[in-house]
Design an enzyme around this catalytic site. Structure first.
Site, short mmCIF file in Angstrom:
data_model
loop_
_atom_site.label_atom_id
_atom_site.label_comp_id
_atom_site.label_asym_id
_atom_site.label_seq_id
_atom_site.Cartn_x
_atom_site.Cartn_y
_atom_site.Cartn_z
N ASP A 133 31.84 39.62 6.88
CA ASP A 133 32.77 39.07 7.70
C ASP A 133 32.41 38.05 8.36
OD1 ASP A 133 34.66 39.50 10.03
OD2 ASP A 133 32.72 40.28 11.73
N TYR A 135 32.93 33.97 10.45
CA TYR A 135 33.13 33.85 12.35
C TYR A 135 33.35 31.91 12.01
CZ TYR A 135 29.66 33.04 16.46
OH TYR A 135 28.83 32.39 17.69
N HIS A 140 36.24 29.92 19.05
CA HIS A 140 36.13 31.23 19.27
C HIS A 140 34.53 31.36 19.11
CE1 HIS A 140 34.20 35.72 18.77
NE2 HIS A 140 33.57 35.84 17.95
N ARG A 149 24.06 31.28 24.76
CA ARG A 149 23.20 30.23 24.69
C ARG A 149 23.45 28.56 25.56
NH1 ARG A 149 24.19 32.15 20.00
NH2 ARG A 149 25.86 30.51 19.43
N GLU A 206 37.59 42.15 17.76
CA GLU A 206 37.91 41.32 17.71
C GLU A 206 39.35 41.18 16.32
OE1 GLU A 206 33.57 39.73 17.43
OE2 GLU A 206 34.35 39.94 15.83
N GLU A 208 40.94 39.24 13.86
CA GLU A 208 40.81 38.91 12.44
C GLU A 208 42.19 38.89 11.71
OE1 GLU A 208 36.99 39.39 10.94
OE2 GLU A 208 36.11 39.46 13.21
N ASP A 240 37.98 43.83 14.36
CA ASP A 240 36.34 44.07 13.86
C ASP A 240 35.27 43.91 15.29
OD1 ASP A 240 33.59 43.86 12.92
OD2 ASP A 240 33.78 41.90 13.80
N ARG A 244 29.61 45.06 22.34
CA ARG A 244 29.02 43.53 22.98
C ARG A 244 27.31 43.83 23.58
NH1 ARG A 244 31.45 40.34 19.57
NH2 ARG A 244 33.86 40.20 20.40
N GLN A 247 24.98 44.18 20.53
CA GLN A 247 25.14 43.65 20.20
C GLN A 247 23.60 42.50 20.42
OE1 GLN A 247 28.68 41.76 19.34
NE2 GLN A 247 27.97 39.68 18.13
N TYR A 251 20.42 41.47 18.49
CA TYR A 251 21.14 40.64 16.61
C TYR A 251 20.26 39.67 16.50
CZ TYR A 251 22.30 36.00 19.09
OH TYR A 251 22.03 35.03 19.77
N LYS A 260 28.49 46.26 15.05
CA LYS A 260 29.49 46.43 14.01
C LYS A 260 29.79 46.87 13.17
CE LYS A 260 30.24 42.11 15.02
NZ LYS A 260 31.81 41.22 15.65
N THR A 264 35.99 49.40 11.65
CA THR A 264 36.45 48.11 11.29
C THR A 264 38.22 48.47 11.23
OG1 THR A 264 34.72 47.01 10.47
CG2 THR A 264 36.52 45.88 10.25
N THR A 357 37.05 36.32 14.17
CA THR A 357 37.52 36.40 15.60
C THR A 357 38.39 34.56 15.63
OG1 THR A 357 35.96 37.52 16.56
CG2 THR A 357 37.48 36.12 18.35
N GLU A 371 36.06 36.82 25.11
CA GLU A 371 36.58 35.37 25.63
C GLU A 371 37.40 35.99 26.94
OE1 GLU A 371 36.27 35.35 20.99
OE2 GLU A 371 36.59 32.76 21.65
#
Lengths: 423, 423
Positions: A133, A135, A140, A149, A206, A208, A240, A244, A247, A251, A260, A264, A357, A371
């Site tokens: 997968d 990114y 996104h 962050r 997600e 994709e 996907d 959250r 995660q 992560y 994840k 899927t 995504t 989002e």
């Protein structure tokens, strides 16, 4: 005429709004209640064309192979390589043309080979070997980065240099229509002292595209742009599913794992790379310029319109929650594949690469609840007082995708999944 | 007598220092130049016992299955489940006993069924489905954390709650003896403004054990400690080759990708969980107590002595660079597997779980060059003026492992890999 020619017509009537005109011919694997053996078919209008029947009838001959369509996956066919893919698609197109009597005027064969899609159960089209997968949407990555962050560290320093990706879990890639059970996992909100174990509270989708790899590369071998492109058999829609809250806690430092791993979903039809040729577009300008091994000459993005609908148990009709386009991706599928093999990582027939995504520049173009609801702070209004920040039990989520041609569309069908409560 | 009984003797002479007495009976897949078909064998002393030959001769009957050993991998046999594993091991033990004439006195069958290991080429023992790599040695995680993030942030806040792991790349898991090509990748030392693409300069090994999963679990299903344990078929040695410079630049935020994708080596013999029973020990005290789903009652660690040797092109004999033990692992293999399935992630027959680098409390017990040379600041002295911080082209790295019994050892054989220069 070339199988992509817009003027082509099939002897089967196909509505201009159908996903499956003669210019498309996507591959899938199906069975029927009367004949439960899995076999390969191609979608045409409201029908599935049974390729195993055509092969057995001698109308479809595959160089150097026999019985490649009476199989539970497309892997055997894909392994034969791009020349066979091209030849086979051209022959199927020829057989379906309005002015070719070979199949059209053979009533018995038509009856056996053309199965109404209503009567066909779609199965996983490929035996997934590795699932990776990526990114690769800048929008996104930026949105998620701001939420996780803060604005100043949104995009990681490596993001503009590397098509960032991680290995996903192949064992839980399932076909559209498979229910998805809300996962349990370790949850630790920032305010809690210690984690607890329980049902995910921030369940997400997600949006994709999935890239299906149809050719292998050897361990220790790098790929050029040209080699990588020829290994791509086709594309699917891919959801996907993401937990959250699991995660956020798990992560660091090795990436997403159980967040994840529970499911899927992909659409049952694989639209071939060849069918998408007329819809190639250039992607966003890449600045800084990619390192030489990642540079590409051609237009390697595709103009695929994408839509996401959400239907809760109380709603009569689904509400559209996202409209975006595959063309926004910063890193192309070819760049992803070149990077994937750059260390000498062997690729296999049946590998599946998620694009990452797909979000666009506009708010309505965001490809995840995270989002769209901005981390749950701006719940989506679905009408009649129904709101959603994340997915709830019983919610059904559907993704659709299509390339709009002049009077026809190359469609992907849909990928749907309904959330079951946690055990 | 139980197949683990230390008093058992085989009619084949086995030296007390051998890895493969009758108490071990590890499974592998092999071929010979004279007979290139892959088949399953068991190691006994200096021989491979050809199980396909025994099965064909009617000496080894498998309930509900035929021809499970004339196969290119152990997957078909493993899929039959733990009761069959137990019964088969007991029967093989019986056939090899010094006081059983069935095989011993059948000279023709012995000639066909007992292949000197010198004449056998070992193949990958399993068809790897998913490869997952954990990070479960507290000493290793702390050492790496200090080097990457400083002493105060060495162990991530989640580490004591979660058996941290990530999905690795199954396509490049190879058997001992396969050369490993130095990968290329994006490198960006902290002092550089932008990354460059080139051969890895900080090539490393990671000493791990691999857990082979022999039973599947369904999507959406969680596992108890008891269920998880029964799914474990056996253990191998595992070298998780790592490109530290590629890793440092790529791993944020989704974890290692190309830094670990170019090769993972395993030993050819799978030592069964049953053979390791006498060597169970309790692992380190887990504080804080794991969440209920991760709690385990029994002693789930194993006392396996581990040794790593390094031989450069100029050295006549290999130098020992690490001596440690599998028993130091903070999270057990059973806890890893329970966590792996905790979100509802389906497990497959042939899944391979890496334990994570096995480091012990002492400096000489560190399971990677990164730790042994402390990030390259303290090069290892291999004698005769040869020094190493990381692996160089032509270096050969060998891992060995064994459980020491009273007068016999349950050995794993070895996993070796030699570094080829970058293309």
């Amino acid at each position: 005429m070339h199988p992509n020619d817009p003027k082509l017509r099939s002897f089967i009537a196909v509505d201009p709004s159908s996903d499956f005109p003669i210019q498309n011919l996507p591959y899938g694997v199906f069975f029927t209640p009367e004949q439960p053996d899995l076999r390969v078919g191609v979608a045409i209008g409201d029908f599935v064309l049974d390729l195993a029947v055509l092969e057995a009838a001698g109308l479809l001959r595959i160089d150097g192979a026999a019985n490649v369509f009476a199989k539970p996956s497309l892997n055997a066919f894909m392994a034969l390589g791009p020349k066979v893919w091209t030849k086979t698609r051209a022959r199927i197109s020829e057989l379906l043309r309005h002015d070719n009597p070979e199949l059209r005027d053979n009533a018995d064969l038509c009856k056996r080979a053309l199965v109404p899609q209503n009567f066909a159960d779609m199965h996983m089209p490929i035996a997934v070997q590795g699932f990776t997968d990526f990114y690769s949407s800048k929008e996104h990555a930026t949105n998620v980065g701001i939420m996780f962050r803060g604005k100043d560290n949104a995009l990681m320093p490596n993001w503009l240099s590397i098509p960032i990706g991680y290995n996903g879990r192949a064992s839980t890639v399932v076909v559209s229509g498979t229910p998805i059970r809300r996962p349990r996992g370790q949850l630790k909100p920032p305010t809690a002292d210690a984690p607890t174990f329980g049902p995910c509270k921030r369940l997400d989708f997600e949006l994709e595209m999935g890239v299906v790899i149809g050719q292998a590369s050897a361990m220790g071998e790098m790929l050029t742009e040209q080699q990588a492109e020829k290994m791509i058999f086709g594309f699917t829609l891919l959801n996907d599913w993401s937990a959250r809250d699991i995660q956020a806690w798990e992560y660091v430092p090795l990436g997403p794992f159980q967040a994840k791993a529970f499911g899927t979903s992909i659409s049952p039809w694989i639209v071939t790379r060849e069918a998408l040729e007329p819809f190639r577009v250039k992607g966003p300008v890449q600045n800084p310029a990619p390192l030489p091994y990642l540079q590409q000459k051609g237009a390697q993005n595709y103009d695929v319109q994408l839509a996401v609908d959400l239907k809760t148990e109380t709603m009569k009709e689904a509400a559209g929650i996202c409209r975006t386009n595959f063309k926004y991706m910063y890193w192309s599928s070819v760049q992803q594949l070149v990077h994937h093999a750059s260390s000498g990582c062997a690729m296999n027939v049946g590998d599946l690469l998620g694009s990452g995504t797909i979000s666009g520049p506009e708010k309505t173009q965001r490809g995840s609840m995270l989002e769209l609801s901005w981390g749950g702070t701006e719940p989506l209004d679905l009408g009649n007082g129904v709101q959603r920040s994340f997915l709830e039990d019983g919610d059904s989520l559907t993704m659709r995708g299509w390339c709009q041609g002049d009077g026809y569309r190359i469609g992907f069908g849909e990928v749907e999944g309904t959330i079951l409560p946690s055990v």
